[in-house]
Design an enzyme around this catalytic site. Structure first.
Site, short mmCIF file in Angstrom:
data_model
loop_
_atom_site.label_atom_id
_atom_site.label_comp_id
_atom_site.label_asym_id
_atom_site.label_seq_id
_atom_site.Cartn_x
_atom_site.Cartn_y
_atom_site.Cartn_z
N SER A 185 0.80 -1.23 0.00
CA SER A 185 0.00 0.00 0.00
C SER A 185 0.83 1.28 0.00
O SER A 185 0.41 2.28 -0.57
CB SER A 185 -0.96 0.01 1.19
OG SER A 185 -0.28 -0.21 2.39
N HIS A 213 -5.27 -3.84 -2.36
CA HIS A 213 -4.98 -2.78 -3.33
C HIS A 213 -4.89 -3.29 -4.76
O HIS A 213 -4.50 -2.54 -5.65
CB HIS A 213 -3.68 -2.05 -2.97
CG HIS A 213 -3.85 -1.15 -1.79
ND1 HIS A 213 -4.39 0.12 -1.89
CD2 HIS A 213 -3.60 -1.36 -0.48
CE1 HIS A 213 -4.43 0.66 -0.69
NE2 HIS A 213 -3.96 -0.21 0.18
N LYS A 244 -12.39 -0.43 -0.46
CA LYS A 244 -11.59 0.34 -1.42
C LYS A 244 -12.33 0.31 -2.75
O LYS A 244 -13.37 0.93 -2.89
CB LYS A 244 -10.16 -0.19 -1.49
CG LYS A 244 -9.46 -0.17 -0.12
CD LYS A 244 -7.98 -0.38 -0.23
CE LYS A 244 -7.32 -0.66 1.11
NZ LYS A 244 -7.44 0.39 2.12
C1 LIG Z 1 -3.27 -4.08 2.33
C2 LIG Z 1 -4.41 -3.72 3.24
N1 LIG Z 1 -4.99 -4.68 3.96
C3 LIG Z 1 -6.02 -4.41 4.77
C4 LIG Z 1 -6.51 -3.13 4.92
C5 LIG Z 1 -7.64 -2.87 5.86
O1 LIG Z 1 -8.81 -2.75 5.13
P1 LIG Z 1 -10.18 -2.37 5.84
O2 LIG Z 1 -10.33 -0.90 5.73
O3 LIG Z 1 -11.21 -3.14 5.10
O4 LIG Z 1 -10.05 -2.83 7.26
C6 LIG Z 1 -5.93 -2.10 4.20
C7 LIG Z 1 -6.44 -0.71 4.36
O5 LIG Z 1 -5.74 0.25 4.45
C8 LIG Z 1 -4.85 -2.40 3.34
O6 LIG Z 1 -4.25 -1.42 2.64
#
Ligand SMILES: Cc1ncc(COP(=O)(O)O)c(C=O)c1O
Length: 396
Positions: A185, A213, A244
């Site tokens: 990310s 992502h 997202k």
């Molecule tokens: C790679 C990754 N995994 C998990 C999450 C967490 O997602 P959620 O907002 O659904 O908890 C994010 C959010 O920033 C993320 O970038």
């Protein structure tokens, strides 16, 4: 009341403000879209949302949420194993499993809940978890939540030699789990999946990939990193978010073999002790996946926008971190510099977030640009112009 404790918190916050590293909360007064109205700032171009496919405010996605609310009401007032599942949860989970070519899927209120539910549930004291150093915080916390007896190891970001060494030295464990983000990310780079798969085969390891992502970004149909490499069958477990590109509200999932999903339903703590995804959100996410699968032109636009923006940044003399995904980070160094750049861009009506420590390591603070299929050429050129001015003003 322990006033001294709260006074200390107050002092810490003041210090963060003085150092220029305090994160301000911005409030949108309109839907998330290529441009949105932000309280106190007016209408700005949004280059900082994970709304990669522009579906957060898609009319069909919004309508599906309304229908979900009308059909099911606000919620069940119950966790899922008591009486907390709606039929739309089953439909959404079947759609996710089909989209990702996995046997089964289970939704959670967030990918955070999915990751922290998954990892402690499936690992035992006879196992080792081997995790990329730049994995998302929810994976790191999920590993911390696994039993103390579970061996945890970290390899330097995408360093396949380190991963190989760890796997080679882990043959005495009953199960070896390799955990990686699909797209990282903060860097925007893609996991070295073909090499990870080869190592997993060689050392009999199970792969868990968080594709938050990449879903709706990579792959022929937008099914993510595994599809990008043609390795759908090789990845044992895929987790992801619905917060997202898939609707953008909230929600997460785990997908994999049915036995895994059944086990998570029986045992994972966020499933047992926390309510399900609201039906409105489930309805919107389901529709978002259907729209994405039906309309491949969305992916074409996203990729064209990303390529155009990267090219123009390079022409201007910026050095964005290389990558094929829709995340374009520009490293600036100190946290205060990244936050100042973000503030200046907002004054120019372009919203790009600055990230500093502890989200990224000290000294590698950055502004992170995120593309969307919904951004028009005019939006992109407006933002590029602001970045051109910023370069001159801050000497970047
Ligand atoms: C790679 C990754 N995994 C998990 C999450 C967490 O997602 P959620 O907002 O659904 O908890 C994010 C959010 O920033 C993320 O970038």
């Amino acid at each position: 009341m322990r006033t001294t404790f709260f006074e200390q918190l107050e002092r810490n916050l003041k210090a963060a403000k003085a150092e220029g590293v305090y994160k301000e909360s911005l409030f949108l007064e309109s839907p998330m879209a290529p441009t949105a109205t932000i309280e106190g700032h007016g209408k700005v171009v949004i280059l900082s949302s994970n709304n990669y496919c522009g579906l957060a405010n898609h009319p069909e996605v919004v309508q599906a949420g309304i229908e979900g609310l009308q059909k099911y009401g606000a919620g069940t007032g119950s966790v899922r194993f008591i009486c907390g599942s709606f039929s739309i949860h089953k439909t959404l989970e079947a759609e996710i499993a089909d989209f990702l070519k996995k046997g089964s899927a289970l939704t959670y209120v967030s990918c955070w809940a999915a990751n922290t539910g998954l990892i402690p549930t499936i690992t035992t004291d006879k196992d080792i978890i081997i995790s990329d150093a730049l994995n998302h915080a929810s994976i790191i916390d999920g590993c911390k939540m696994a039993s103390k007896g579970v061996k945890k190891a970290v390899y330097a970001h995408s360093n396949m030699d380190e991963l190989r060494n760890l796997l080679r030295d882990s043959q005495s464990y009953e199960n070896r789990f390799i955990i990686t983000d699909g797209v990282f990310s903060m860097e925007g780079d893609i996991a070295r999946l073909p090499e990870i798969v080869a190592l997993a085969k060689e050392f009999d390891a199970i792969i868990i990939m968080d594709d938050s992502h990449s879903t709706g970004v990579l792959g022929k149909t937008g099914a993510g990193t595994a599809e990008h490499f043609g390795l759908e069958k090789e990845i044992d477990i895929v987790t992801g978010t619905l917060g997202k590109t898939l609707g953008g509200a909230a929600g997460g999932f785990v997908s994999g073999p049915k036995a895994l999903i059944d086990t998570l339903f029986q045992k994972s703590r966020p499933m047992l002790f926390s309510n399900a995804l609201p039906a409105t959100v489930a309805g919107s996410a389901l529709k978002a996946i259907q729209v994405l699968r039906r309309d491949p032109a969305i992916l074409t636009r996203l990729r064209a926008n990303t390529a155009y923006f990267r090219e123009e940044l390079l022409k201007m003399g910026y050095h964005p971190h290389p990558g094929e995904a829709a995340i374009i980070p520009i490293i600036l160094g100190e946290t205060a510099k990244a936050i100042a750049a973000s503030k200046k861009l907002l004054e120019k009506k372009v919203f790009v977030t600055g990230f500093g420590f502890p989200v990224v390591p000290e000294g590698s603070a950055r502004i992170r640009i995120q593309m969307s299929a919904a951004l028009s050429k005019e939006n992109l050129d407006f933002a590029l112009n602001a970045l051109r001015e910023l370069k001159g003003e801050m000497g970047l």
